[in-house]
Design a protein around this motif. Structure first.
Motif, PDB file in Angstrom:
ATOM      1  N   GLY A  44       0.791  -1.259  -0.266  1.00 54.76           N
ATOM      2  CA  GLY A  44      -0.181   0.354   0.344  1.00 54.76           C
ATOM      3  C   GLY A  44       1.209   1.516  -0.109  1.00 54.76           C
ATOM      4  O   GLY A  44       0.690   2.335   0.280  1.00 54.76           O
ATOM      5  N   LEU A  45       2.258   1.060  -0.329  1.00 56.59           N
ATOM      6  CA  LEU A  45       2.611   2.584  -0.473  1.00 56.59           C
ATOM      7  C   LEU A  45       2.452   3.165  -1.680  1.00 56.59           C
ATOM      8  O   LEU A  45       2.005   2.775  -3.240  1.00 56.59           O
ATOM      9  N   ARG A  46       2.338   4.561  -2.367  1.00 52.51           N
ATOM     10  CA  ARG A  46       2.197   5.231  -3.353  1.00 52.51           C
ATOM     11  C   ARG A  46       3.391   6.418  -3.319  1.00 52.51           C
ATOM     12  O   ARG A  46       3.251   7.206  -2.160  1.00 52.51           O
ATOM     13  N   PHE A  47       3.797   6.018  -4.069  1.00 51.08           N
ATOM     14  CA  PHE A  47       5.151   7.596  -4.843  1.00 51.08           C
ATOM     15  C   PHE A  47       3.840   8.183  -5.729  1.00 51.08           C
ATOM     16  O   PHE A  47       3.945   8.324  -6.226  1.00 51.08           O
ATOM     17  N   GLU A  48       4.548   9.772  -4.819  1.00 49.52           N
ATOM     18  CA  GLU A  48       4.156  10.916  -5.771  1.00 49.52           C
ATOM     19  C   GLU A  48       4.698  11.587  -6.005  1.00 49.52           C
ATOM     20  O   GLU A  48       6.110  12.373  -4.914  1.00 49.52           O
ATOM     21  N   ALA A  49       5.028  12.121  -7.881  1.00 47.71           N
ATOM     22  CA  ALA A  49       6.237  12.604  -8.078  1.00 47.71           C
ATOM     23  C   ALA A  49       6.016  13.771  -7.454  1.00 47.71           C
ATOM     24  O   ALA A  49       5.191  14.960  -7.674  1.00 47.71           O
ATOM     25  N   ALA A  50       6.901  14.740  -6.836  1.00 52.52           N
ATOM     26  CA  ALA A  50       7.170  16.113  -6.361  1.00 52.52           C
ATOM     27  C   ALA A  50       7.539  17.075  -7.095  1.00 52.52           C
ATOM     28  O   ALA A  50       8.424  16.511  -7.869  1.00 52.52           O
ATOM     29  N   GLY A  51       7.697  18.408  -6.921  1.00 50.80           N
ATOM     30  CA  GLY A  51       7.988  19.820  -7.385  1.00 50.80           C
ATOM     31  C   GLY A  51       8.164  19.712  -8.717  1.00 50.80           C
ATOM     32  O   GLY A  51       6.565  19.551  -9.619  1.00 50.80           O
ATOM     33  N   ASP A  52       9.229  19.458  -9.518  1.00 45.12           N
ATOM     34  CA  ASP A  52       9.291  19.351 -11.783  1.00 45.12           C
ATOM     35  C   ASP A  52       9.508  18.057 -11.509  1.00 45.12           C
ATOM     36  O   ASP A  52       9.779  18.118 -12.799  1.00 45.12           O
ATOM     37  N   THR A  53       9.545  17.039 -11.121  1.00 43.19           N
ATOM     38  CA  THR A  53      10.094  15.626 -11.282  1.00 43.19           C
ATOM     39  C   THR A  53       9.030  14.926 -12.674  1.00 43.19           C
ATOM     40  O   THR A  53       9.430  14.595 -13.138  1.00 43.19           O
ATOM     41  N   ALA A  54       7.588  15.387 -12.695  1.00 44.62           N
ATOM     42  CA  ALA A  54       6.496  15.385 -14.022  1.00 44.62           C
ATOM     43  C   ALA A  54       7.602  15.525 -14.992  1.00 44.62           C
ATOM     44  O   ALA A  54       7.320  14.480 -15.908  1.00 44.62           O
ATOM     45  N   ARG A  55       7.218  16.370 -14.884  1.00 49.18           N
ATOM     46  CA  ARG A  55       7.776  17.693 -16.179  1.00 49.18           C
ATOM     47  C   ARG A  55       9.079  17.384 -16.776  1.00 49.18           C
ATOM     48  O   ARG A  55       9.277  16.965 -17.299  1.00 49.18           O
ATOM     49  N   ARG A  56       9.934  17.200 -15.675  1.00 46.11           N
ATOM     50  CA  ARG A  56      11.202  16.302 -16.064  1.00 46.11           C
ATOM     51  C   ARG A  56      11.221  15.160 -16.492  1.00 46.11           C
ATOM     52  O   ARG A  56      11.799  14.895 -18.152  1.00 46.11           O
ATOM     53  N   MET A  57      10.389  13.921 -16.256  1.00 44.84           N
ATOM     54  CA  MET A  57      10.574  13.078 -16.643  1.00 44.84           C
ATOM     55  C   MET A  57       9.765  12.681 -18.298  1.00 44.84           C
ATOM     56  O   MET A  57      10.015  12.458 -18.844  1.00 44.84           O
ATOM     57  N   ARG A  58       8.981  14.141 -18.253  1.00 52.40           N
ATOM     58  CA  ARG A  58       8.401  14.175 -19.555  1.00 52.40           C
ATOM     59  C   ARG A  58       9.009  14.429 -20.472  1.00 52.40           C
ATOM     60  O   ARG A  58       9.228  13.772 -21.482  1.00 52.40           O
ATOM     61  N   ARG A  59      10.052  15.338 -20.365  1.00 49.58           N
ATOM     62  CA  ARG A  59      11.276  15.501 -21.337  1.00 49.58           C
ATOM     63  C   ARG A  59      12.268  14.905 -21.219  1.00 49.58           C
ATOM     64  O   ARG A  59      12.834  15.354 -23.093  1.00 49.58           O
ATOM     65  N   ALA A  60      12.557  13.135 -20.408  1.00 49.71           N
ATOM     66  CA  ALA A  60      13.270  12.284 -20.941  1.00 49.71           C
ATOM     67  C   ALA A  60      13.011  11.374 -21.250  1.00 49.71           C
ATOM     68  O   ALA A  60      13.223  10.607 -21.405  1.00 49.71           O
ATOM     69  N   ASP A  61      11.117  11.530 -21.653  1.00 50.12           N
ATOM     70  CA  ASP A  61      11.095  10.199 -22.398  1.00 50.12           C
ATOM     71  C   ASP A  61      10.224   9.370 -21.436  1.00 50.12           C
ATOM     72  O   ASP A  61      10.957   8.245 -21.694  1.00 50.12           O
ATOM     73  N   LEU A  62      10.386   9.511 -19.831  1.00 47.02           N
ATOM     74  CA  LEU A  62      10.500   9.099 -19.095  1.00 47.02           C
ATOM     75  C   LEU A  62       8.869   7.846 -18.351  1.00 47.02           C
ATOM     76  O   LEU A  62       8.155   9.140 -18.103  1.00 47.02           O
ATOM     77  N   LEU A  63       8.459   6.972 -17.546  1.00 50.02           N
ATOM     78  CA  LEU A  63       7.535   6.377 -17.426  1.00 50.02           C
ATOM     79  C   LEU A  63       7.839   5.680 -15.726  1.00 50.02           C
ATOM     80  O   LEU A  63       9.611   5.451 -15.498  1.00 50.02           O
ATOM     81  N   GLU A  64       7.297   5.853 -15.361  1.00 42.16           N
ATOM     82  CA  GLU A  64       6.800   4.914 -13.892  1.00 42.16           C
ATOM     83  C   GLU A  64       5.605   4.136 -14.038  1.00 42.16           C
ATOM     84  O   GLU A  64       4.893   4.108 -14.445  1.00 42.16           O
ATOM     85  N   ARG A  65       6.227   3.042 -12.901  1.00 39.37           N
ATOM     86  CA  ARG A  65       5.251   2.268 -12.656  1.00 39.37           C
ATOM     87  C   ARG A  65       5.571   1.901 -11.799  1.00 39.37           C
ATOM     88  O   ARG A  65       6.696   2.021 -10.608  1.00 39.37           O
ATOM     89  N   GLN A  66       4.535   1.446 -10.412  1.00 37.31           N
ATOM     90  CA  GLN A  66       3.895   1.194  -9.059  1.00 37.31           C
ATOM     91  C   GLN A  66       3.748  -0.361  -8.650  1.00 37.31           C
ATOM     92  O   GLN A  66       2.081   0.220  -9.246  1.00 37.31           O
ATOM     93  N   ASP A  67       3.522  -0.336  -7.885  1.00 37.96           N
ATOM     94  CA  ASP A  67       2.091  -1.551  -7.723  1.00 37.96           C
ATOM     95  C   ASP A  67       2.519  -1.973  -5.754  1.00 37.96           C
ATOM     96  O   ASP A  67       2.030  -2.632  -5.369  1.00 37.96           O
ATOM     97  N   GLY A  68       2.571  -0.390  -5.122  1.00 40.23           N
ATOM     98  CA  GLY A  68       2.667  -0.225  -3.755  1.00 40.23           C
ATOM     99  C   GLY A  68       3.956  -0.914  -3.096  1.00 40.23           C
ATOM    100  O   GLY A  68       3.592  -0.637  -1.440  1.00 40.23           O
ATOM    101  N   ALA A  69       4.731  -1.636  -3.417  1.00 39.32           N
ATOM    102  CA  ALA A  69       6.357  -1.572  -2.577  1.00 39.32           C
ATOM    103  C   ALA A  69       7.069  -2.033  -3.898  1.00 39.32           C
ATOM    104  O   ALA A  69       8.278  -1.285  -3.415  1.00 39.32           O
ATOM    105  N   SER A  70       7.147  -1.110  -4.931  1.00 35.48           N
ATOM    106  CA  SER A  70       8.328  -0.394  -5.659  1.00 35.48           C
ATOM    107  C   SER A  70       7.631   0.204  -7.239  1.00 35.48           C
ATOM    108  O   SER A  70       6.630   0.863  -7.535  1.00 35.48           O
ATOM    109  N   LEU A  71       8.521   1.021  -6.921  1.00 43.43           N
ATOM    110  CA  LEU A  71       8.999   2.809  -7.952  1.00 43.43           C
ATOM    111  C   LEU A  71       9.547   1.804  -8.980  1.00 43.43           C
ATOM    112  O   LEU A  71      10.945   1.625  -9.070  1.00 43.43           O
ATOM    113  N   TRP A  72       9.348   1.600 -10.430  1.00 44.49           N
ATOM    114  CA  TRP A  72       9.565   0.901 -11.852  1.00 44.49           C
ATOM    115  C   TRP A  72      10.140   2.262 -12.662  1.00 44.49           C
ATOM    116  O   TRP A  72       8.798   3.309 -12.833  1.00 44.49           O
TER     117      TRP A  72
END
Length: 284
Positions: A24-52
């Motif tokens: 039941g863990l949730r990873f919330e992108a903070a600050g400008d992280t989401a914007r920077r990930m989009r510019r670098a073509d990064l995707l995230e996946r999470q399942d409550g225990a891991s962040l990919w």
């Protein structure tokens, strides 16, 4: 378009759970992280225990060119019992945990307790050493932890042509421990047998003798406390019996006592110190 690779896996282990994985863990992108990930073509996946993190092989270089600052996530627990069964060195709500890769090779998660800095918005005041700045919603609803990953952390292991065909994602494993509490068995009803005792079949756990007390509702009870704090667990391996002696002969009264969950907690003064106690009610 560049091929999408698994670049990093951040895994949270937890010894409270039988399979060793957090829940039941949730990873919330903070600050400008989401914007920077989009510019670098990064995707995230999470399942409550891991962040990919997934993206092109040159994502680390793209991120570093944009900014050398780490990517940041708030780590939040969706299970309301998480703060109870998790060993937590931070004093809430004024402190939190900061998780970052260590400078070692290979890197490991290093965890620091940080005081929360709720200074003026806009960065007009410098953040004191040992503090982590929070603003907006995070200031009044702080996360359990802050995860910071520098661009250099997104470097998968290059393939060994003899054994693997693709790069392996960088792997960071953060291990959480279960909370340890004094277990207090509260015996309600007629327990007139002599020499009551709680016995661990494995011989690892000891309990103090029974003490006559009264419950919160005024009912009398017999209380038996563990001699030392014991770990909470989703499925405990501890096998406890309630025994007595009749004419010097041991007798089993309860073949297997229940073990505590993350409920029925109380604070008591034990040996002059405020101690967290888990109460387990046994009725007769």
């Amino acid at each position: 378009m560049s091929r999408t690779l698994a670049l990093l896996r951040f895994e949270v282990a937890h010894r409270y759970f039988a399979d060793g994985r957090a829940r039941g863990l949730r990873f919330e992108a903070a600050g400008d992280t989401a914007r920077r990930m989009r510019r670098a073509d990064l995707l995230e996946r999470q399942d409550g225990a891991s962040l990919w993190l997934l993206g092109p092989a040159d994502a680390a270089e793209t991120l570093a060119a944009d900014s050398p600052e780490p990517l940041t996530w708030w780590v939040r627990a969706t299970d309301p019992d998480f703060p109870i069964y998790t060993d937590d060195p931070a004093r809430r709500p004024e402190e939190l945990l900061l998780v970052e890769p260590s400078p070692t090779d290979p890197p490991q998660p290093q965890v620091r307790v940080m005081k929360i800095w709720r200074g003026p918005a806009g960065g007009a005041s410098p953040v004191p050493d040992g503090h982590y700045p929070l603003s907006g919603e995070a200031a009044w609803r702080p996360p359990f932890a802050v995860l910071r990953l520098p661009p250099s952390a997104l470097q998968p292991t290059l393939p060994d042509q003899a054994n693997q065909a693709h790069p392996s994602p960088a792997h960071l494993r953060w291990a959480l421990a279960p909370r340890h509490l004094v277990w207090k068995y509260c015996l309600f009803g007629d327990w007139s047998e002599e020499a009551l005792d709680i016995v661990d079949a494995g011989g690892q756990v000891r309990f103090e003798g029974p003490v006559v007390e009264r419950g919160a509702d005024g009912r009398p009870l017999l209380a038996l406390r563990s001699s030392a704090p014991l770990a909470l667990a989703e499925r405990s391996d501890t096998r406890l019996q309630l025994r007595c002696r009749q004419s010097g002969v041991p007798k089993v009264l309860v073949k297997r006592l229940p073990v505590p969950g993350p409920q029925h907690l109380a604070r008591e003064e034990i040996d002059g110190a405020a101690t967290l106690v888990s109460e387990i009610h046994v009725h007769r």
